[in-house]
Scaffold this motif. Sequence first.
Motif, mmCIF file in Angstrom:
data_model
loop_
_atom_site.group_PDB
_atom_site.id
_atom_site.type_symbol
_atom_site.label_atom_id
_atom_site.label_comp_id
_atom_site.label_asym_id
_atom_site.label_seq_id
_atom_site.Cartn_x
_atom_site.Cartn_y
_atom_site.Cartn_z
ATOM 1 N N ASP A 1 0.818 -1.217 0.000
ATOM 2 C CA ASP A 1 0.000 0.000 0.000
ATOM 3 C C ASP A 1 0.850 1.265 0.000
ATOM 4 N N SER A 2 2.157 1.097 0.070
ATOM 5 C CA SER A 2 3.084 2.220 0.054
ATOM 6 C C SER A 2 4.403 1.753 -0.533
ATOM 7 N N LEU A 3 5.081 2.640 -1.265
ATOM 8 C CA LEU A 3 6.370 2.271 -1.836
ATOM 9 C C LEU A 3 7.420 2.061 -0.756
ATOM 10 N N ASP A 4 7.164 2.578 0.420
ATOM 11 C CA ASP A 4 8.085 2.342 1.537
ATOM 12 C C ASP A 4 8.064 0.882 1.972
ATOM 13 N N ALA A 5 7.009 0.160 1.591
ATOM 14 C CA ALA A 5 6.883 -1.250 1.961
ATOM 15 C C ALA A 5 7.417 -2.187 0.881
ATOM 16 N N LEU A 6 8.033 -1.622 -0.147
ATOM 17 C CA LEU A 6 8.565 -2.413 -1.256
ATOM 18 C C LEU A 6 9.554 -3.472 -0.763
ATOM 19 N N VAL A 7 9.494 -4.646 -1.374
ATOM 20 C CA VAL A 7 10.400 -5.739 -1.017
ATOM 21 C C VAL A 7 11.177 -6.155 -2.261
ATOM 22 N N HIS A 8 12.502 -6.185 -2.158
ATOM 23 C CA HIS A 8 13.333 -6.626 -3.270
ATOM 24 C C HIS A 8 13.224 -8.136 -3.431
ATOM 25 N N LYS A 9 13.535 -8.602 -4.632
ATOM 26 C CA LYS A 9 13.421 -10.024 -4.985
ATOM 27 C C LYS A 9 11.971 -10.479 -5.070
ATOM 28 N N LYS A 10 11.030 -9.522 -5.095
ATOM 29 C CA LYS A 10 9.616 -9.856 -5.252
ATOM 30 C C LYS A 10 8.992 -8.984 -6.341
ATOM 31 N N VAL A 11 7.888 -9.458 -6.908
ATOM 32 C CA VAL A 11 7.118 -8.662 -7.864
ATOM 33 C C VAL A 11 6.102 -7.869 -7.055
ATOM 34 N N ASN A 12 6.393 -6.597 -6.835
ATOM 35 C CA ASN A 12 5.547 -5.746 -6.008
ATOM 36 C C ASN A 12 4.379 -5.189 -6.817
ATOM 37 N N VAL A 13 3.214 -5.158 -6.210
ATOM 38 C CA VAL A 13 2.040 -4.524 -6.821
ATOM 39 C C VAL A 13 1.552 -3.459 -5.854
ATOM 40 N N LEU A 14 1.700 -2.199 -6.253
ATOM 41 C CA LEU A 14 1.240 -1.093 -5.408
ATOM 42 C C LEU A 14 -0.250 -0.892 -5.649
ATOM 43 N N ASN A 15 -1.033 -0.968 -4.593
ATOM 44 C CA ASN A 15 -2.488 -0.840 -4.712
ATOM 45 C C ASN A 15 -2.880 0.619 -4.953
ATOM 46 N N ILE A 16 -3.208 0.913 -6.197
ATOM 47 C CA ILE A 16 -3.650 2.266 -6.574
ATOM 48 C C ILE A 16 -5.153 2.403 -6.423
ATOM 49 N N TRP A 17 -5.865 1.317 -6.566
ATOM 50 C CA TRP A 17 -7.311 1.315 -6.344
ATOM 51 C C TRP A 17 -7.688 0.067 -5.541
ATOM 52 N N LYS A 18 -8.822 0.143 -4.890
ATOM 53 C CA LYS A 18 -9.322 -0.988 -4.105
ATOM 54 C C LYS A 18 -10.557 -1.618 -4.724
ATOM 55 N N ASP A 19 -11.022 -1.041 -5.826
ATOM 56 C CA ASP A 19 -12.212 -1.558 -6.497
ATOM 57 C C ASP A 19 -11.990 -2.987 -6.991
ATOM 58 N N LEU A 20 -13.059 -3.716 -7.070
ATOM 59 C CA LEU A 20 -13.034 -5.027 -7.715
ATOM 60 C C LEU A 20 -13.324 -4.785 -9.201
ATOM 61 N N VAL A 21 -12.271 -4.673 -9.968
ATOM 62 C CA VAL A 21 -12.399 -4.263 -11.364
ATOM 63 C C VAL A 21 -12.920 -5.409 -12.229
ATOM 64 N N GLU A 22 -13.881 -5.098 -13.066
ATOM 65 C CA GLU A 22 -14.405 -6.099 -14.005
ATOM 66 C C GLU A 22 -13.611 -6.010 -15.302
ATOM 67 N N ILE A 23 -12.865 -7.044 -15.588
ATOM 68 C CA ILE A 23 -12.048 -7.075 -16.795
ATOM 69 C C ILE A 23 -12.782 -7.840 -17.889
ATOM 70 N N ASP A 24 -12.889 -7.223 -19.050
ATOM 71 C CA ASP A 24 -13.539 -7.844 -20.204
ATOM 72 C C ASP A 24 -12.516 -7.854 -21.338
ATOM 73 N N PHE A 25 -11.702 -8.897 -21.373
ATOM 74 C CA PHE A 25 -10.610 -8.960 -22.344
ATOM 75 C C PHE A 25 -11.103 -8.723 -23.769
ATOM 76 N N GLY A 26 -10.373 -7.875 -24.472
ATOM 77 C CA GLY A 26 -10.660 -7.632 -25.877
ATOM 78 C C GLY A 26 -11.681 -6.556 -26.154
ATOM 79 N N LYS A 27 -12.234 -5.944 -25.093
ATOM 80 C CA LYS A 27 -13.274 -4.934 -25.284
ATOM 81 C C LYS A 27 -12.721 -3.540 -25.031
ATOM 82 N N GLU A 28 -12.993 -2.631 -25.953
ATOM 83 C CA GLU A 28 -12.624 -1.225 -25.734
ATOM 84 C C GLU A 28 -13.651 -0.605 -24.799
ATOM 85 N N ASP A 29 -13.194 -0.150 -23.653
ATOM 86 C CA ASP A 29 -14.118 0.294 -22.616
ATOM 87 C C ASP A 29 -13.574 1.544 -21.935
ATOM 88 N N LYS A 30 -14.442 2.513 -21.702
ATOM 89 C CA LYS A 30 -14.047 3.775 -21.080
ATOM 90 C C LYS A 30 -13.505 3.556 -19.672
#
Length: 358
Positions: free
Chosen positions: A69-98
């Motif tokens: 949740d913060s770049l200060d919590a970054l861990v080396h030797k890992k693939v870090n994902v910084l949470n920019i949003w908390k929404d449960l995003v609906e992904i529709d592969f291949g669709k152009e969506d706003k």
Amino acid sequence: MTASTSKQDKLIVGISIGDLNGIGSEIVLKTFEDSRMLEFCTPVIFASVKTMSFVKKALELDISLHGIDSLDALVHKKVNVLNIWKDLVEIDFGKEDKKAGEYAILSLKAAVAALKNDKVDVLVTAPINKSNIQSETFNFPGHTDYLAKELEGNSLMLMISDSLRVGLLTDHVAVKDISETITRELIEKKINIIHKTLIQDFGIPKPKIAVLGINPHNGDHGVIGTEDDTVLIPTLDNLRKNGKMVFGPYAADSFFGSGNYKNFDVVIAAYHDQGLIPFKTITFGSGVNYTAGLNKIRTSPDHGTAYDMAGKNEANFDSFKEAVFSAISIYKTREQYLEAAKDPLTKNRKKPALKKNR
């Protein structure tokens, strides 16, 4: 202090996730699915661990993700994902969506902010859709224009690979506006940016620069257009007088097919398709888009969102991997250049010894 301080020179690579309905997430995760990549850098994906976990599961990828949740919590030797949003995003592969465009810009803005504040060393951007990103708060043709506003310097699109580099006098400009956009001032500005970039970012002390003509056959002495004779040629002559190794203009139709591009460190095209069609034909799958001329390093793959293959686990991630390696290489080359360019008198001057009182 840069982001890489105190971590054995391992660079932090910030990654904006691009259009979630395209292949961006797939090529990012596939790149770092190979754990050996973590020996070269520490990645930070600007998205959400829930979203990336959904893609991971959907594509059955073997990769561990570390949510922070913060770049200060970054861990080396890992693939870090910084949470920019908390929404449960609906992904529709291949669709152009706003909505997918909105998340792409959330990711981009957060990643650029981290780059500006030295929280990451370099930025690698996954592909966006230039249409669905447009809004009242984001009105740019693409990454390059937004970065030009946010960062210091004068941006220039430079396509790079092991065998070819192509820069552009104009990039996302309508064909009908190209000739009036290319002025003597623009040509000098762009070539000066390219020249400096090749020296400081690629370690080429005396760059050889080829320039393509604006019109077919360089205008055939005014028969097919006068811009080459009245604008381009006089400007190149002036640059040569000032010591730059600038050659041309060359007729674009035969320049690449003849292999002449191999004699130069970079080729400068007048407009987007004149340069990018041959570049992608020669290098597709391994080319990288580098935004030259800025105070920070940003690269991206040489392709778009590829909706037609999104979600099918078929996307080739070689170009994205090359973008990561290129960003790291350019960063280190520039650091070496800047260190060497420091005033040697200031750098090596010793303080005079204090005289002892007798």
